[in-house]
Scaffold this motif. Structure first.
Motif, PDB file in Angstrom:
ATOM      1  N   PRO A  60       0.809  -1.221   0.000  1.00  0.00           N
ATOM      2  CA  PRO A  60       0.000   0.000   0.000  1.00  0.00           C
ATOM      3  C   PRO A  60       0.842   1.271   0.000  1.00  0.00           C
ATOM      4  O   PRO A  60       0.431   2.282  -0.596  1.00  0.00           O
ATOM      5  CB  PRO A  60      -0.837  -0.116   1.278  1.00  0.00           C
ATOM      6  N   SER A  61       1.995   1.244   0.625  1.00  0.00           N
ATOM      7  CA  SER A  61       2.863   2.420   0.602  1.00  0.00           C
ATOM      8  C   SER A  61       3.317   2.738  -0.820  1.00  0.00           C
ATOM      9  O   SER A  61       3.396   3.908  -1.222  1.00  0.00           O
ATOM     10  CB  SER A  61       4.070   2.205   1.512  1.00  0.00           C
ATOM     11  N   THR A  62       3.601   1.682  -1.592  1.00  0.00           N
ATOM     12  CA  THR A  62       3.954   1.876  -2.997  1.00  0.00           C
ATOM     13  C   THR A  62       2.770   2.444  -3.768  1.00  0.00           C
ATOM     14  O   THR A  62       2.933   3.332  -4.619  1.00  0.00           O
ATOM     15  CB  THR A  62       4.411   0.547  -3.617  1.00  0.00           C
ATOM     16  N   ALA A  63       1.580   1.947  -3.475  1.00  0.00           N
ATOM     17  CA  ALA A  63       0.384   2.463  -4.153  1.00  0.00           C
ATOM     18  C   ALA A  63       0.172   3.942  -3.842  1.00  0.00           C
ATOM     19  O   ALA A  63      -0.245   4.723  -4.708  1.00  0.00           O
ATOM     20  CB  ALA A  63      -0.840   1.646  -3.746  1.00  0.00           C
ATOM     21  N   ILE A  64       0.465   4.339  -2.618  1.00  0.00           N
ATOM     22  CA  ILE A  64       0.310   5.748  -2.229  1.00  0.00           C
ATOM     23  C   ILE A  64       1.280   6.627  -3.003  1.00  0.00           C
ATOM     24  O   ILE A  64       0.892   7.649  -3.589  1.00  0.00           O
ATOM     25  CB  ILE A  64       0.509   5.914  -0.709  1.00  0.00           C
ATOM     26  N   VAL A  65       2.556   6.253  -3.038  1.00  0.00           N
ATOM     27  CA  VAL A  65       3.528   7.101  -3.720  1.00  0.00           C
ATOM     28  C   VAL A  65       3.304   7.089  -5.231  1.00  0.00           C
ATOM     29  O   VAL A  65       3.514   8.106  -5.917  1.00  0.00           O
ATOM     30  CB  VAL A  65       4.977   6.726  -3.345  1.00  0.00           C
ATOM     31  N   ALA A  66       2.837   5.978  -5.773  1.00  0.00           N
ATOM     32  CA  ALA A  66       2.528   5.930  -7.201  1.00  0.00           C
ATOM     33  C   ALA A  66       1.382   6.876  -7.530  1.00  0.00           C
ATOM     34  O   ALA A  66       1.403   7.581  -8.553  1.00  0.00           O
ATOM     35  CB  ALA A  66       2.181   4.508  -7.626  1.00  0.00           C
ATOM     36  N   THR A  67       0.377   6.904  -6.670  1.00  0.00           N
ATOM     37  CA  THR A  67      -0.755   7.807  -6.882  1.00  0.00           C
ATOM     38  C   THR A  67      -0.323   9.265  -6.812  1.00  0.00           C
ATOM     39  O   THR A  67      -0.708  10.084  -7.664  1.00  0.00           O
ATOM     40  CB  THR A  67      -1.841   7.549  -5.817  1.00  0.00           C
ATOM     41  N   LEU A  68       0.466   9.605  -5.809  1.00  0.00           N
ATOM     42  CA  LEU A  68       0.802  11.012  -5.575  1.00  0.00           C
ATOM     43  C   LEU A  68       1.868  11.547  -6.523  1.00  0.00           C
ATOM     44  O   LEU A  68       1.939  12.758  -6.754  1.00  0.00           O
ATOM     45  CB  LEU A  68       1.258  11.197  -4.127  1.00  0.00           C
ATOM     46  N   ARG A  94      -3.080  -3.311 -10.159  1.00  0.00           N
ATOM     47  CA  ARG A  94      -4.512  -3.632 -10.087  1.00  0.00           C
ATOM     48  C   ARG A  94      -5.222  -2.751  -9.069  1.00  0.00           C
ATOM     49  O   ARG A  94      -6.343  -2.285  -9.301  1.00  0.00           O
ATOM     50  CB  ARG A  94      -4.714  -5.115  -9.712  1.00  0.00           C
ATOM     51  N   ALA A  95      -4.576  -2.514  -7.944  1.00  0.00           N
ATOM     52  CA  ALA A  95      -5.182  -1.684  -6.900  1.00  0.00           C
ATOM     53  C   ALA A  95      -5.482  -0.283  -7.429  1.00  0.00           C
ATOM     54  O   ALA A  95      -6.549   0.287  -7.157  1.00  0.00           O
ATOM     55  CB  ALA A  95      -4.260  -1.604  -5.689  1.00  0.00           C
ATOM     56  N   LEU A  96      -4.557   0.274  -8.199  1.00  0.00           N
ATOM     57  CA  LEU A  96      -4.764   1.615  -8.751  1.00  0.00           C
ATOM     58  C   LEU A  96      -5.857   1.608  -9.810  1.00  0.00           C
ATOM     59  O   LEU A  96      -6.675   2.541  -9.888  1.00  0.00           O
ATOM     60  CB  LEU A  96      -3.457   2.150  -9.340  1.00  0.00           C
ATOM     61  N   ALA A  97      -5.897   0.560 -10.616  1.00  0.00           N
ATOM     62  CA  ALA A  97      -6.915   0.474 -11.668  1.00  0.00           C
ATOM     63  C   ALA A  97      -8.306   0.262 -11.089  1.00  0.00           C
ATOM     64  O   ALA A  97      -9.289   0.863 -11.548  1.00  0.00           O
ATOM     65  CB  ALA A  97      -6.568  -0.660 -12.636  1.00  0.00           C
ATOM     66  N   VAL A  98      -8.410  -0.588 -10.070  1.00  0.00           N
ATOM     67  CA  VAL A  98      -9.705  -0.907  -9.469  1.00  0.00           C
ATOM     68  C   VAL A  98     -10.244   0.267  -8.652  1.00  0.00           C
ATOM     69  O   VAL A  98     -11.446   0.581  -8.710  1.00  0.00           O
ATOM     70  CB  VAL A  98      -9.579  -2.168  -8.574  1.00  0.00           C
ATOM     71  N   ASN A  99      -9.373   0.926  -7.902  1.00  0.00           N
ATOM     72  CA  ASN A  99      -9.831   1.932  -6.933  1.00  0.00           C
ATOM     73  C   ASN A  99      -9.784   3.368  -7.438  1.00  0.00           C
ATOM     74  O   ASN A  99     -10.499   4.221  -6.923  1.00  0.00           O
ATOM     75  CB  ASN A  99      -8.986   1.828  -5.660  1.00  0.00           C
ATOM     76  N   ARG A 100      -8.916   3.638  -8.400  1.00  0.00           N
ATOM     77  CA  ARG A 100      -8.779   4.984  -8.972  1.00  0.00           C
ATOM     78  C   ARG A 100      -8.708   6.062  -7.877  1.00  0.00           C
ATOM     79  O   ARG A 100      -9.554   6.967  -7.811  1.00  0.00           O
ATOM     80  CB  ARG A 100      -9.935   5.279  -9.937  1.00  0.00           C
ATOM     81  N   PRO A 101      -7.713   5.968  -6.985  1.00  0.00           N
ATOM     82  CA  PRO A 101      -7.599   6.970  -5.915  1.00  0.00           C
ATOM     83  C   PRO A 101      -7.360   8.358  -6.487  1.00  0.00           C
ATOM     84  O   PRO A 101      -6.647   8.523  -7.483  1.00  0.00           O
ATOM     85  CB  PRO A 101      -6.395   6.480  -5.101  1.00  0.00           C
ATOM     86  N   ASN A 102      -7.964   9.336  -5.848  1.00  0.00           N
ATOM     87  CA  ASN A 102      -7.894  10.726  -6.300  1.00  0.00           C
ATOM     88  C   ASN A 102      -6.686  11.403  -5.655  1.00  0.00           C
ATOM     89  O   ASN A 102      -6.695  11.697  -4.452  1.00  0.00           O
ATOM     90  CB  ASN A 102      -9.182  11.457  -5.925  1.00  0.00           C
ATOM     91  N   ALA A 103      -5.655  11.671  -6.427  1.00  0.00           N
ATOM     92  CA  ALA A 103      -4.422  12.247  -5.887  1.00  0.00           C
ATOM     93  C   ALA A 103      -4.645  13.615  -5.258  1.00  0.00           C
ATOM     94  O   ALA A 103      -3.845  14.048  -4.420  1.00  0.00           O
ATOM     95  CB  ALA A 103      -3.371  12.347  -6.989  1.00  0.00           C
ATOM     96  N   ALA A 104      -5.715  14.285  -5.629  1.00  0.00           N
ATOM     97  CA  ALA A 104      -6.010  15.606  -5.057  1.00  0.00           C
ATOM     98  C   ALA A 104      -6.719  15.514  -3.711  1.00  0.00           C
ATOM     99  O   ALA A 104      -6.945  16.535  -3.066  1.00  0.00           O
ATOM    100  CB  ALA A 104      -6.859  16.413  -6.040  1.00  0.00           C
ATOM    101  N   ASP A 105      -7.074  14.301  -3.292  1.00  0.00           N
ATOM    102  CA  ASP A 105      -7.793  14.086  -2.033  1.00  0.00           C
ATOM    103  C   ASP A 105      -7.028  13.044  -1.215  1.00  0.00           C
ATOM    104  O   ASP A 105      -7.222  11.845  -1.388  1.00  0.00           O
ATOM    105  CB  ASP A 105      -9.216  13.611  -2.316  1.00  0.00           C
ATOM    106  N   PRO A 106      -6.123  13.487  -0.332  1.00  0.00           N
ATOM    107  CA  PRO A 106      -5.281  12.525   0.393  1.00  0.00           C
ATOM    108  C   PRO A 106      -6.059  11.533   1.245  1.00  0.00           C
ATOM    109  O   PRO A 106      -5.610  10.396   1.435  1.00  0.00           O
ATOM    110  CB  PRO A 106      -4.376  13.409   1.247  1.00  0.00           C
ATOM    111  N   VAL A 107      -7.222  11.914   1.767  1.00  0.00           N
ATOM    112  CA  VAL A 107      -8.024  10.968   2.543  1.00  0.00           C
ATOM    113  C   VAL A 107      -8.560   9.875   1.627  1.00  0.00           C
ATOM    114  O   VAL A 107      -8.626   8.697   2.009  1.00  0.00           O
ATOM    115  CB  VAL A 107      -9.161  11.678   3.297  1.00  0.00           C
ATOM    116  N   ASP A 108      -8.919  10.231   0.396  1.00  0.00           N
ATOM    117  CA  ASP A 108      -9.373   9.241  -0.575  1.00  0.00           C
ATOM    118  C   ASP A 108      -8.249   8.263  -0.903  1.00  0.00           C
ATOM    119  O   ASP A 108      -8.476   7.044  -0.978  1.00  0.00           O
ATOM    120  CB  ASP A 108      -9.846   9.952  -1.845  1.00  0.00           C
ATOM    121  N   VAL A 109      -7.036   8.780  -1.085  1.00  0.00           N
ATOM    122  CA  VAL A 109      -5.887   7.914  -1.362  1.00  0.00           C
ATOM    123  C   VAL A 109      -5.673   6.940  -0.209  1.00  0.00           C
ATOM    124  O   VAL A 109      -5.507   5.728  -0.417  1.00  0.00           O
ATOM    125  CB  VAL A 109      -4.616   8.761  -1.594  1.00  0.00           C
TER     126      VAL A 109
END
Length: 354
Positions: free
Chosen positions: A185-193, A222-237
């Motif tokens: 998940p830490s990798t997913a966070i930095v990839a999103t941001l 897959r996590a990024l594709a399935v969830n599409r976290p919004n980089a502009a909303d850190p709580v969403d990420v």
């Protein structure tokens, strides 16, 4: 808890530039060649700005090691089984682990927080119980947690730090982690941001082989594709691809900044939390020290995004708060540099202006 989170964020102000200037004036007047203590002087000036003082004390130090499990571990992304999280929590509580030894070495107290360990920990364990859930859900299939759970984790982490500072008189906070699978998940966070390719950010975690590394890359993608976290909303990420302990780590940074206290984050996972905090409250960065450069490849992108230089580079990748413990000694040394080294005038030493 949304309102409480908003209230905490609203309390965070920039560190005081006037006191930073006064700190630099003292540092440049001390009985030594100007600039001769290098980055220790930079740290000392930052402490002056944080504490609004040229005689700061950071003698009381505490490290919060946040623990939580991750549903994505079922994808085979770690070299260790999930039950190791609880087993390591027990080791922390017994004083047997790396964090205990290094924290003791620098005179810091360690408190272990259960924010999301998958198992029910025995009642006689002296752990701080703030469990939000028994591990997050598998991020390759959907969000790690609900948004209100992410907010709760942020608030719990902030409360712990604010109480430690305001009620118990601690001066300096460190953050660390425990959670099998939490580099994913830490990798997913930095990839999103950052928007950088997942494969360029994915490391070996606990020492996984090539097959597990490939599974990890695919899991994050897959996590990024399935969830599409919004980089502009850190709580969403945080809610979509984060972890309960990462929420607590982010909250700890917010809490420290809200009560004008320096906070030293550990490596990859703790810095993921710090990233979330600084996205929520950009001035929180004024209170943050990055302890070390982790061997996890994605850590470089994290510290680049933060714009902060790590204090140490020791090829470490453990977590637990070990890097924070070592760096705390440097922060404490820099406070003494500012406070205790005499100026030319105080010591009666001739100043050549160099």
């Amino acid at each position: 808890m949304e309102k409480e989170l908003q209230s905490i964020v609203a309390r965070i102000e920039p560190a005081d530039s006037h006191w930073e200037k006064l700190a630099w004036e003292r540092l440049r007047s001390q009985i030594r060649p100007r600039g001769s203590l290098g980055r220790l002087e930079e740290m000392a000036a930052r402490l002056g700005a944080i504490f609004r003082s040229v005689s700061p004390s950071v003698s009381r130090k505490i490290i919060f090691t946040m623990a939580g499990d991750h549903g994505v571990a079922e994808e085979g992304v770690s070299a260790y089984p999930q039950e190791v999280t609880a087993q390591m929590v027990f080791s922390f509580l017994k004083g047997w682990a790396s964090i205990n030894i290094l924290a003791d070495h620098v005179g810091a107290e360690v408190r272990v927080v259960d924010l999301g360990v998958a198992s029910d920990l025995p009642e006689d364990w002296a752990v701080i119980r703030r469990k939000i859930g028994k591990g997050t859900r598998n991020i390759t299939k959907g969000p790690a947690m609900e948004r209100h759970e992410a907010v709760r984790g942020l608030v719990e982490g902030a409360r712990l730090v604010m109480d430690a500072v305001q009620d118990e008189g601690f001066h300096l906070v460190g953050t660390g982690d425990m959670g099998i699978g939490n580099t994913t998940p830490s990798t997913a966070i930095v990839a999103t941001l950052t928007g950088k390719p997942v494969k360029d950010l994915t490391g070996r975690g606990t020492g996984i082989d090539d097959a597990a590394w490939n599974r990890k890359v695919r899991a994050v993608e897959r996590a990024l594709a399935v969830n599409r976290p919004n980089a502009a909303d850190p709580v969403d990420v945080l809610a979509k691809v984060g972890g309960y302990e990462i929420a607590g780590l982010a909250g700890a940074v917010l809490g420290a900044a809200a009560v004008r206290t320096p906070v030293v984050c550990d490596g990859f996972i703790a810095t993921a939390g710090a990233l979330i905090a600084c996205q929520l409250a950009p001035f929180a960065k004024d209170y943050l020290f990055v302890s070390h450069r982790s061997q996890e490849v994605g850590h470089g992108a994290m510290i680049e995004l933060l714009g902060l230089s790590p204090l140490l580079d020791l090829s470490m990748r453990l977590g637990e708060g070990t890097g924070a413990a070592l760096a705390i000694s440097l922060v404490e040394a820099s406070a003494r540099v500012l406070r205790d080294i005499k100026t030319f005038e105080e010591a009666g030493v001739t100043d050549t202006g160099r």
